[in-house]
Design an enzyme around this catalytic site. Structure first.
Site, PDB file in Angstrom:
ATOM      1  N   MET A 106       0.838  -1.201   0.000  1.00  0.00           N
ATOM      2  CA  MET A 106       0.000   0.000   0.000  1.00  0.00           C
ATOM      3  C   MET A 106       0.876   1.256   0.000  1.00  0.00           C
ATOM      4  SD  MET A 106      -3.409  -0.942   2.107  1.00  0.00           S
ATOM      5  CE  MET A 106      -2.766  -0.643   3.740  1.00  0.00           C
ATOM      6  N   GLY A 107       2.153   1.085  -0.329  1.00  0.00           N
ATOM      7  CA  GLY A 107       3.034   2.239  -0.444  1.00  0.00           C
ATOM      8  C   GLY A 107       3.514   2.766   0.893  1.00  0.00           C
ATOM      9  N   HIS A 154       8.982   1.191   3.463  1.00  0.00           N
ATOM     10  CA  HIS A 154      10.060   1.187   4.461  1.00  0.00           C
ATOM     11  C   HIS A 154      10.902  -0.072   4.255  1.00  0.00           C
ATOM     12  CE1 HIS A 154       7.491  -1.717   6.438  1.00  0.00           C
ATOM     13  NE2 HIS A 154       6.515  -0.819   6.551  1.00  0.00           N
ATOM     14  N   GLY A 172      10.929  -2.831   5.657  1.00  0.00           N
ATOM     15  CA  GLY A 172      10.153  -4.080   5.663  1.00  0.00           C
ATOM     16  C   GLY A 172       9.724  -4.436   4.241  1.00  0.00           C
ATOM     17  N   HIS A 173       9.132  -3.463   3.551  1.00  0.00           N
ATOM     18  CA  HIS A 173       8.727  -3.694   2.163  1.00  0.00           C
ATOM     19  C   HIS A 173       9.954  -4.035   1.292  1.00  0.00           C
ATOM     20  CE1 HIS A 173       5.513  -0.635   3.407  1.00  0.00           C
ATOM     21  NE2 HIS A 173       4.797  -1.680   3.081  1.00  0.00           N
ATOM     22  N   GLN A 202     -10.463  -2.959   1.898  1.00  0.00           N
ATOM     23  CA  GLN A 202      -9.942  -3.634   3.099  1.00  0.00           C
ATOM     24  C   GLN A 202      -9.947  -2.718   4.318  1.00  0.00           C
ATOM     25  OE1 GLN A 202      -6.028  -4.399   1.164  1.00  0.00           O
ATOM     26  NE2 GLN A 202      -5.182  -3.985   3.187  1.00  0.00           N
ATOM     27  N   LYS A 215       5.132  -9.944   9.426  1.00  0.00           N
ATOM     28  CA  LYS A 215       4.534  -8.895  10.251  1.00  0.00           C
ATOM     29  C   LYS A 215       2.999  -8.993  10.255  1.00  0.00           C
ATOM     30  CE  LYS A 215       3.563  -4.454  11.427  1.00  0.00           C
ATOM     31  NZ  LYS A 215       2.405  -4.246  10.603  1.00  0.00           N
TER      32      LYS A 215
HETATM   33  P1  AMP Z   1       1.403  -2.981   3.417  1.00  0.00           P
HETATM   34  O1  AMP Z   1       2.007  -1.913   2.564  1.00  0.00           O
HETATM   35  O2  AMP Z   1       1.271  -2.616   4.851  1.00  0.00           O
HETATM   36  O3  AMP Z   1       0.133  -3.553   2.825  1.00  0.00           O
HETATM   37  O4  AMP Z   1       2.440  -4.191   3.398  1.00  0.00           O
HETATM   38  C1  AMP Z   1       2.848  -4.787   2.197  1.00  0.00           C
HETATM   39  C2  AMP Z   1       3.645  -6.040   2.513  1.00  0.00           C
HETATM   40  O5  AMP Z   1       4.785  -5.690   3.283  1.00  0.00           O
HETATM   41  C3  AMP Z   1       2.838  -7.048   3.348  1.00  0.00           C
HETATM   42  O6  AMP Z   1       3.110  -8.366   2.884  1.00  0.00           O
HETATM   43  C4  AMP Z   1       3.385  -6.825   4.734  1.00  0.00           C
HETATM   44  O7  AMP Z   1       3.291  -7.971   5.563  1.00  0.00           O
HETATM   45  C5  AMP Z   1       4.846  -6.502   4.436  1.00  0.00           C
HETATM   46  N1  AMP Z   1       5.445  -5.779   5.564  1.00  0.00           N
HETATM   47  C6  AMP Z   1       4.950  -4.663   6.178  1.00  0.00           C
HETATM   48  N2  AMP Z   1       5.737  -4.317   7.229  1.00  0.00           N
HETATM   49  C7  AMP Z   1       6.724  -5.241   7.283  1.00  0.00           C
HETATM   50  C8  AMP Z   1       7.855  -5.439   8.150  1.00  0.00           C
HETATM   51  N3  AMP Z   1       8.105  -4.613   9.173  1.00  0.00           N
HETATM   52  N4  AMP Z   1       8.674  -6.481   7.902  1.00  0.00           N
HETATM   53  C9  AMP Z   1       8.415  -7.337   6.862  1.00  0.00           C
HETATM   54  N5  AMP Z   1       7.385  -7.198   6.008  1.00  0.00           N
HETATM   55  C10 AMP Z   1       6.543  -6.171   6.212  1.00  0.00           C
END
Ligand code: AMP
Length: 274
Positions: free
Chosen positions: A21-22, A25, A27-28, A52, A140
């Site tokens: 979702m942009g 960081h 993690g992404h 969602q 996460k």
């Molecule tokens: P989001 O942008 O929040 O929808 O996350 C996109 C993807 O990044 C999802 O598969 C999340 O689980 C993963 N993600 C988000 N935060 C982390 C993190 N701190 N460490 C690892 N993966 C992450």
């Protein structure tokens, strides 16, 4: 996107896909780096999926910063970025939704009614457009990963799911786009979630296997921080998300808290061996 991905597949190259979702960081980016190791063609979608979010949640104010995301992804040498519009994903007349699997019940499923229905629907749409060899998800969002694993298996999408470890800040806080909502004081209080989960993992290492004991201790730790409102704490099987009584290797300690209006989630894996 469909034409581009077909062309890649016709050349016999494997596609690694990371839906996001942009407001990216580390993690992404860790997911993108993992994809780079395995796939010859690597791409990311950036789409804040309205279905969602529940009414009253942060859809409108969810952080968006495309230019910054582009710079970060360029540095990772991704082959493509897919930025669909709401009109493309949900055109007039759109009315088909996916009924999520039973692992979506409870926990985030309770706190966010309709959330996993939206997640399953958007993931199905994105998979049908991109048709990747592998899709990369973060540990996460453990319940989301369990739900998507089941979705992909049950509906025979034929994409391999790769779940990557949670990336944390240096003090342990799980990285999240929503951390940006936290004030300095809130950011400090937020650490209690990480500390509580870690404490449970350490108890397990010390020989404790009784889930109820660990959950009671966890609830007390969170209660001691007045700025924090607990949402849930649970100890579950990683696939079914059913609670367990006696903890075994591979079970998950999952938690969610509110700090002001911000809701944060985190989890850790119980593992004594290996
Ligand atoms: P989001 O942008 O929040 O929808 O996350 C996109 C993807 O990044 C999802 O598969 C999340 O689980 C993963 N993600 C988000 N935060 C982390 C993190 N701190 N460490 C690892 N993966 C992450």
């Amino acid at each position: 996107m469909q034409n581009a991905s077909r062309a890649v597949r016709n050349e016999g190259r494997e596609i690694g896909f990371t839906p996001t979702m942009g407001y990216l960081h580390e993690g992404h980016l860790s997911l993108v780096r993992e994809a780079k190791k395995k796939d010859q063609n690597v791409g990311v979608s950036i789409y804040v999926n309205p279905t969602q979010f529940c009414p009253g949640e942060d859809f409108e104010r969810y952080p968006r910063e495309e230019a910054r995301d582009f710079t970060l992804l360029e540095k990772e040498n991704v082959d493509w970025i897919f930025l669909p519009s709401n009109e493309e994903i949900y055109p007039d007349g759109f009315s088909t939704y996916i009924e999520p699997p039973s692992s979506s019940r409870g926990w985030c499923g309770d706190s966010r009614p309709g959330h996993f229905r939206g997640v399953c629907t958007i993931i199905a749409i994105l998979l049908n457009i991109v048709r990747p060899t592998r899709m990369y998800l973060g540990q996460k969002d453990a319940q989301q990963a369990a739900v998507i694993r089941r979705l992909v298996k049950d509906l025979r999408f034929g994409t391999d799911i790769v779940v990557c470890p949670t990336v944390r800040e240096s003090d342990g806080l799980a990285m999240s786009s929503r951390n940006t909502y936290l004030s300095y004081e809130e950011r400090r209080s937020a650490l209690i979630l990480y500390e509580t989960l870690l404490n449970g993992i350490e108890c397990y290492h010390g020989g404790e296997c009784d889930a109820e004991m660990i959950l009671l201790k966890g609830a007390e730790k969170i209660k001691a921080v007045p700025e924090v409102k607990p949402d849930y704490l649970g100890i579950v099987h990683p696939d079914t998300f059913q609670s367990v009584k006696t903890i075994e290797d591979g079970n998950l300690y999952i938690g969610s808290i509110y700090i002001g209006k911000t809701r944060l989630i985190d989890n850790m894996i119980f593992q004594r061996e290996g």
